[in-house]
Design a protein around this motif. Structure first.
Motif, PDB file in Angstrom:
ATOM      1  N   ARG A  84       1.058  -1.189  -0.300  1.00 28.34           N
ATOM      2  CA  ARG A  84      -0.035   0.039  -0.233  1.00 28.34           C
ATOM      3  C   ARG A  84       0.791   1.565  -0.060  1.00 28.34           C
ATOM      4  NH1 ARG A  84      -5.122  -0.987   0.745  1.00 28.34           N
ATOM      5  NH2 ARG A  84      -5.236  -3.672   1.392  1.00 28.34           N
ATOM      6  N   VAL A  85       0.533   2.706  -0.601  1.00 32.47           N
ATOM      7  CA  VAL A  85       1.048   3.664  -0.767  1.00 32.47           C
ATOM      8  C   VAL A  85       1.694   4.424   1.009  1.00 32.47           C
ATOM      9  CG1 VAL A  85       0.732   5.500  -1.070  1.00 32.47           C
ATOM     10  CG2 VAL A  85      -0.612   4.278  -2.696  1.00 32.47           C
ATOM     11  N   ILE A 103       2.785  15.060  -1.632  1.00 35.58           N
ATOM     12  CA  ILE A 103       1.887  14.155  -2.404  1.00 35.58           C
ATOM     13  C   ILE A 103       0.917  13.579  -2.508  1.00 35.58           C
ATOM     14  CG2 ILE A 103       2.731  11.738  -1.769  1.00 35.58           C
ATOM     15  CD1 ILE A 103       3.555  11.350  -4.552  1.00 35.58           C
ATOM     16  N   PHE A 104      -0.356  13.906  -1.517  1.00 37.21           N
ATOM     17  CA  PHE A 104      -1.748  13.650  -1.155  1.00 37.21           C
ATOM     18  C   PHE A 104      -2.246  14.964  -1.207  1.00 37.21           C
ATOM     19  CE2 PHE A 104       0.352  10.755   1.873  1.00 37.21           C
ATOM     20  CZ  PHE A 104       0.053   9.550   1.151  1.00 37.21           C
ATOM     21  N   GLU A 105      -1.601  15.927  -1.271  1.00 39.83           N
ATOM     22  CA  GLU A 105      -2.156  16.918  -2.053  1.00 39.83           C
ATOM     23  C   GLU A 105      -2.026  17.630  -3.456  1.00 39.83           C
ATOM     24  OE1 GLU A 105      -0.306  20.421  -0.414  1.00 39.83           O
ATOM     25  OE2 GLU A 105      -0.334  19.930   1.710  1.00 39.83           O
ATOM     26  N   THR A 106      -1.968  17.063  -3.825  1.00 37.06           N
ATOM     27  CA  THR A 106      -2.082  16.727  -5.115  1.00 37.06           C
ATOM     28  C   THR A 106      -2.236  15.149  -6.093  1.00 37.06           C
ATOM     29  OG1 THR A 106       0.429  16.003  -5.616  1.00 37.06           O
ATOM     30  CG2 THR A 106       0.519  18.487  -5.929  1.00 37.06           C
ATOM     31  N   GLU A 107      -2.215  14.694  -5.385  1.00 37.33           N
ATOM     32  CA  GLU A 107      -2.192  13.469  -6.520  1.00 37.33           C
ATOM     33  C   GLU A 107      -4.190  12.770  -5.329  1.00 37.33           C
ATOM     34  OE1 GLU A 107      -1.602  11.928  -8.249  1.00 37.33           O
ATOM     35  OE2 GLU A 107       0.788  12.832  -8.326  1.00 37.33           O
ATOM     36  N   THR A 110      -4.773   7.878  -1.278  1.00 36.70           N
ATOM     37  CA  THR A 110      -4.406   7.622  -0.241  1.00 36.70           C
ATOM     38  C   THR A 110      -3.575   6.483   0.028  1.00 36.70           C
ATOM     39  OG1 THR A 110      -5.482   6.351   0.592  1.00 36.70           O
ATOM     40  CG2 THR A 110      -6.678   7.914   0.297  1.00 36.70           C
ATOM     41  N   LYS A 111      -2.787   6.795   1.500  1.00 30.41           N
ATOM     42  CA  LYS A 111      -2.091   5.608   2.374  1.00 30.41           C
ATOM     43  C   LYS A 111      -2.584   4.290   1.610  1.00 30.41           C
ATOM     44  CE  LYS A 111      -0.094   9.364   5.253  1.00 30.41           C
ATOM     45  NZ  LYS A 111       0.610   9.476   6.458  1.00 30.41           N
ATOM     46  N   GLU A 122       0.813   7.584 -11.573  1.00 28.37           N
ATOM     47  CA  GLU A 122       1.057   7.818 -10.618  1.00 28.37           C
ATOM     48  C   GLU A 122       1.886   7.260  -9.769  1.00 28.37           C
ATOM     49  OE1 GLU A 122      -3.899   8.018  -9.183  1.00 28.37           O
ATOM     50  OE2 GLU A 122      -3.291   6.732  -9.850  1.00 28.37           O
ATOM     51  N   GLN A 123       2.664   5.668 -10.147  1.00 30.08           N
ATOM     52  CA  GLN A 123       3.550   4.947  -9.885  1.00 30.08           C
ATOM     53  C   GLN A 123       4.649   5.943  -9.810  1.00 30.08           C
ATOM     54  OE1 GLN A 123       3.694   1.521 -11.286  1.00 30.08           O
ATOM     55  NE2 GLN A 123       1.245   0.645 -10.152  1.00 30.08           N
ATOM     56  N   LYS A 124       4.618   6.733 -11.011  1.00 29.72           N
ATOM     57  CA  LYS A 124       5.835   6.870 -11.104  1.00 29.72           C
ATOM     58  C   LYS A 124       5.944   8.443 -10.388  1.00 29.72           C
ATOM     59  CE  LYS A 124       7.318   5.952 -15.846  1.00 29.72           C
ATOM     60  NZ  LYS A 124       7.345   6.630 -17.604  1.00 29.72           N
ATOM     61  N   ARG A 125       5.019   8.606 -10.115  1.00 32.76           N
ATOM     62  CA  ARG A 125       5.177  10.512  -9.421  1.00 32.76           C
ATOM     63  C   ARG A 125       4.768  10.336  -8.284  1.00 32.76           C
ATOM     64  NH1 ARG A 125       1.087  11.774 -12.929  1.00 32.76           N
ATOM     65  NH2 ARG A 125      -0.980  11.018 -11.906  1.00 32.76           N
ATOM     66  N   LEU A 126       4.671   8.863  -7.496  1.00 32.68           N
ATOM     67  CA  LEU A 126       4.704   8.170  -6.445  1.00 32.68           C
ATOM     68  C   LEU A 126       6.098   7.983  -5.611  1.00 32.68           C
ATOM     69  CD1 LEU A 126       4.125   6.975  -3.725  1.00 32.68           C
ATOM     70  CD2 LEU A 126       3.446   5.112  -4.409  1.00 32.68           C
ATOM     71  N   SER A 127       6.949   7.284  -7.080  1.00 27.20           N
ATOM     72  CA  SER A 127       8.701   7.223  -7.148  1.00 27.20           C
ATOM     73  C   SER A 127       8.938   8.323  -6.699  1.00 27.20           C
ATOM     74  CB  SER A 127       8.829   5.794  -7.839  1.00 27.20           C
ATOM     75  OG  SER A 127       7.947   4.676  -8.206  1.00 27.20           O
TER      76      SER A 127
END
Length: 150
Positions: A84-85, A103-107, A110-111, A122-127
């Motif tokens: 999970r995130v 990141i949670f403000e722009t995506e 959730t966790k 989304e995975q790329k931005r998380l990484s």
């Protein structure tokens, strides 16, 4: 004068030529590689050079970059215990860094969302946020992304 991270006198092979450049702290250098069968090999070669794993006679690395790796999860982990995130961030990021909470403000995730269920962008931005929480000296791949995503 800003710190020079990378000094390149140009990189030439049979398949491509990257002109000379300097990468200074705070700068962004974009290298566009034409798609095709050679893309993955070229990307791997350049990542190895810019991260300092491989030396190139025309490139001086004063401060190596960190490559933002795409998210990968084993088949069995995906089925039995998907990441999970929140856990991904806890295991891979400096959770005290502001970039992680932002990141949670722009995506739109959730966790508690499973990373495998996020879109590739989304995975790329998380990484990317994960690596940016530890260093600002990064190299990353925008293949398949439009300018509006970043």
């Amino acid at each position: 004068m800003q710190e020079v991270l990378i000094e390149s006198k140009g990189i030439k092979t049979d398949q491509y030529f990257i002109p000379p450049f300097e990468l200074r702290k705070g700068d962004l250098v974009i290298i566009y590689l034409e798609g095709g069968f050679h893309f993955d090999d070229l990307k791997a070669q350049l990542v190895a050079i810019f991260t300092g794993e491989v030396q190139h006679e025309n490139v001086k690395i004063n401060k190596a970059l960190t490559f933002v790796k795409p998210f990968k999860e084993s088949f069995f982990k995906t089925i039995f215990n998907p990441v999970r995130v929140g856990r991904y961030l806890k295991n891979n990021a400096d959770v005290n860094n502001l970039a992680v909470s932002k990141i949670f403000e722009t995506e739109n995730f959730t966790k508690n969302d499973k990373v495998k269920n996020l879109g590739i962008s989304e995975q790329k931005r998380l990484s990317l946020a994960t690596v940016f929480s530890k260093t600002k000296n990064v190299v990353f791949d925008l293949r398949g992304e439009s300018a509006s995503h970043f």
